[in-house]
Design an enzyme around this catalytic site. Structure first.
Site, PDB file in Angstrom:
ATOM      1  N   LYS A 207       0.830  -1.208   0.000  1.00  0.00           N
ATOM      2  CA  LYS A 207       0.000   0.000   0.000  1.00  0.00           C
ATOM      3  C   LYS A 207       0.866   1.260   0.000  1.00  0.00           C
ATOM      4  O   LYS A 207       0.550   2.240  -0.687  1.00  0.00           O
ATOM      5  CB  LYS A 207      -0.925  -0.021   1.216  1.00  0.00           C
ATOM      6  CG  LYS A 207      -1.924  -1.166   1.186  1.00  0.00           C
ATOM      7  CD  LYS A 207      -2.673  -1.290   2.501  1.00  0.00           C
ATOM      8  CE  LYS A 207      -3.631  -2.462   2.493  1.00  0.00           C
ATOM      9  NZ  LYS A 207      -4.302  -2.664   3.795  1.00  0.00           N
ATOM     10  N   GLY A 304     -12.890  -4.766   5.044  1.00  0.00           N
ATOM     11  CA  GLY A 304     -14.277  -5.183   5.246  1.00  0.00           C
ATOM     12  C   GLY A 304     -15.079  -5.032   3.968  1.00  0.00           C
ATOM     13  O   GLY A 304     -14.812  -4.156   3.142  1.00  0.00           O
TER      14      GLY A 304
END
Length: 438
Positions: A207, A304
């Site tokens: 990331k 999520g």
């Protein structure tokens, strides 16, 4: 009337199914915001029979990702399969080669092949959107690429892995060991059965490589990121951090220095007063330091199904609007090469925990070795076992000594500690944690 954007989705796990649901339930809102309708017209996944809780009647089922990517009836290919290689890579390349736009949440694919894919998007005219790849619902990609396009970035850093932040939060709040917290994180589904990708820092590194490219105009290169994980962190480090006014986080940091762009992932002491220190549990956060503006901190759910799907749908909406931003903020030809900055050159403050042998001359030996490397000490704390009482068996017990240094170079710290170990005045291996100032 403008024809609706026709979407094909490869991968119908938790995120893919939620994307289908959002496009269906938010159809009117999306059409109003995008200026045209958005429809899922085709999908593919490993199992057609699996129950996913979404209505796929009227949606074509492609035989495989490649067939979907090249399907003449879709305008936008959404890749939610994951993985740095095939079938994701081939399918995304094929879709871009056909002039289609691509939306993906695949950080591994972008960290390894982002430049090649961005070049294909640039050549064939499609968009390559990946907001969900970093920070899920946190709009950090759009902020760096578009919102701060006129601002020079000095530093971008953050908590980019919820598993590690959850473990460190539990260790701090409950005094538990790393092993205990990891086991509980696995039980709750926050950590994988093989957690090394998260806890060793590699997820954060992927990331960070993407964020560094957007922030500094460098080529995406995970190999340029220095990486340390959190498995060596002990409860006593978290207690010491608390006493000294710090909190311990696994940070990904990309910073502009006189020697180039430094990219690093490691456990970090941050002042309790900082915004990033307030972020607990599985939550993610990214702070951006830009020229002429106060630091900007974006906080939110970094993983999520619902959070990731919301970012995917936002990217699809941008495709529907006709937005075609350069994937990494600049044309590919303008992105600069980047090399791995040697950590020996890193400059900053350090937390050092030693187990000093309790006999005369130990403190003087440690102080001498630090002074030889011109390391100045901001504070020193000794924690005598049993409140300083002599052990019942009369044997000397090593005394934990905690040092906080002023800004110094990493190679100086390493040389000093190597000399201390050679002097045999400490037991075991020193614990060294970098300090990141506000």
């Amino acid at each position: 009337m403008v024809a609706p954007l026709k979407v094909g989705i490869a991968g119908l796990g938790t995120v893919g199914a939620e994307v289908v649901r959002l496009i269906e339930t938010q159809a009117r809102v999306l059409a109003g915001r995008s200026g045209r309708g958005i429809r899922v017209v085709a999908v593919t996944a490993r199992s057609k029979a699996k129950k996913r809780g979404v209505d796929l009647r009227g949606v074509e089922w492609a035989k495989d990702p490649m067939a979907l990517a090249t399907h003449p009836g879709i305008d936008c290919f959404v890749e939610l399969m994951g993985g740095a290689g095939d079938p994701a890579l081939s399918a995304v390349e094929a879709a871009l080669g056909c002039g289609k736009s691509v939306v993906t949440a695949n950080k591994a694919l972008l960290a390894k092949h982002g430049l090649k894919l961005a070049k294909a998007a640039e050549k064939h005219g499609g968009a390559l959107n990946f907001e969900a790849a970093v920070g899920a619902a946190i709009p950090v990609i759009k902020t760096l690429r578009e919102g701060l396009a006129g601002t020079g970035i000095d530093r971008v850093y953050g908590i980019l892995n919820g598993t590690c932040n959850y473990i460190l939060t539990r260790m701090e709040q409950e005094g538990l060991s790393f092993a205990e917290c990891l086991k509980d994180a696995q039980r709750l589904g926050y950590a994988e059965a093989n957690p090394s990708f998260d806890v060793d820092g590699h997820d954060t590194a992927q990331k960070l490589a993407i964020l560094a490219s957007l922030a500094f105009g460098t080529k995406v290169a995970q190999s340029a990121v220095y990486v340390e994980g959190i498995s060596s962190i002990a409860p006593e480090d978290l207690r010491a951090a608390d006493d000294l006014g710090y909190r311990l986080k696994l940070l990904g940091v990309a910073v502009r220095t006189a020697k180039g762009i430094e990219q690093r992932v490691h456990p970090t002491m941050v002042p309790k007063s900082s915004s990033i220190a307030q972020v607990m549990g599985v939550t993610n956060a990214v702070t951006i330091d830009g020229e002429g503006i106060p630091p900007i901190t974006l906080v939110g759910p970094g993983a999520g199904g619902a959070a990731t799907a919301s970012a995917v749908v936002a990217d699809i909406a941008d495709v529907a609007r006709g937005i075609r931003a350069n994937p990494f903020g600049r044309p590919i030809a303008q992105l600069r090469d980047t090399k791995k900055a040697p950590m020996e050159r890193h400059e900053g403050g350090y937390y050092i925990r030693l187990l000093a042998r309790d006999f005369p001359g130990t403190a003087a030996a440690i102080a001498t070795r630090l002074a030889e490397q011109k390391i100045s000490i901001e504070s020193i704390v000794q924690r005598h076992p049993n409140g300083g009482a002599a052990p019942s068996d009369g044997k000397a017990v090593p005394v934990p000594v905690i040092l906080i240094t002023y800004a110094t170079h990493e190679d100086a710290v390493r040389r000093a500690l190597a000399a201390v170990q050679k002097d045999k005045v400490i037991s075991g291996r020193p614990q060294v944690i970098r300090i990141e100032k506000n």
